[in-house]
Design an enzyme around this catalytic site. Structure first.
Site, mmCIF file in Angstrom:
data_model
loop_
_atom_site.group_PDB
_atom_site.id
_atom_site.type_symbol
_atom_site.label_atom_id
_atom_site.label_comp_id
_atom_site.label_asym_id
_atom_site.label_seq_id
_atom_site.Cartn_x
_atom_site.Cartn_y
_atom_site.Cartn_z
ATOM 1 N N TYR A 18 -2.299 7.581 -2.452
ATOM 2 C CA TYR A 18 -3.416 6.659 -2.218
ATOM 3 C C TYR A 18 -2.870 5.255 -1.955
ATOM 4 C CZ TYR A 18 -7.744 4.078 -2.777
ATOM 5 O OH TYR A 18 -8.814 3.242 -2.553
ATOM 6 N N HIS A 22 -2.729 2.769 1.695
ATOM 7 C CA HIS A 22 -3.368 1.454 1.746
ATOM 8 C C HIS A 22 -2.380 0.313 1.984
ATOM 9 C CE1 HIS A 22 -6.849 3.593 0.215
ATOM 10 N NE2 HIS A 22 -7.560 2.524 0.530
#
EC number: 5.1.3.32
Length: 104
Positions: A18, A22
């Site tokens: 994750y 990002h």
């Protein structure tokens, strides 16, 4: 400026992935967020509880909500479905938080 905060979840085995996705986000997605009036967008991870806490300042609810209908947002949501719980439309499962205190 309107301040918003919301909570999402990340799969227990996907914290690093994750974060990798990002940093950085797609340039096209960044441009859409900015062009729709998003500022100071931050996401924080609570590893112990697999929670994501996000804050963003927006210029208007209408412009913020319009992000969801953009092609790049739809592609991003689909891209993220393997690392976090998603709704049937692929949007992340999230809960908006109520502001209870603010110190300017």
């Amino acid at each position: 400026m309107i301040r918003k905060a919301f909570v999402m979840q990340v799969n227990p085995d996907a914290h690093e992935e994750y974060q990798r996705r990002h940093n950085p986000i797609w340039l096209e997605l960044e441009a859409v967020l900015k062009s729709h009036g998003a500022h100071n967008y931050a996401i924080y991870l609570d590893k112990a509880r697999n929670l994501l806490f996000a804050t963003v300042e927006i210029e208007s609810e209408e412009r913020w909500n319009a992000v969801a209908s953009t092609d790049v947002c739809q592609r991003w949501w689909k891209y993220m479905t393997d690392v976090m719980p998603a709704n049937p439309d692929n949007s992340p499962v999230s809960s908006e938080l109520q502001e209870v205190f603010y110190l300017p």
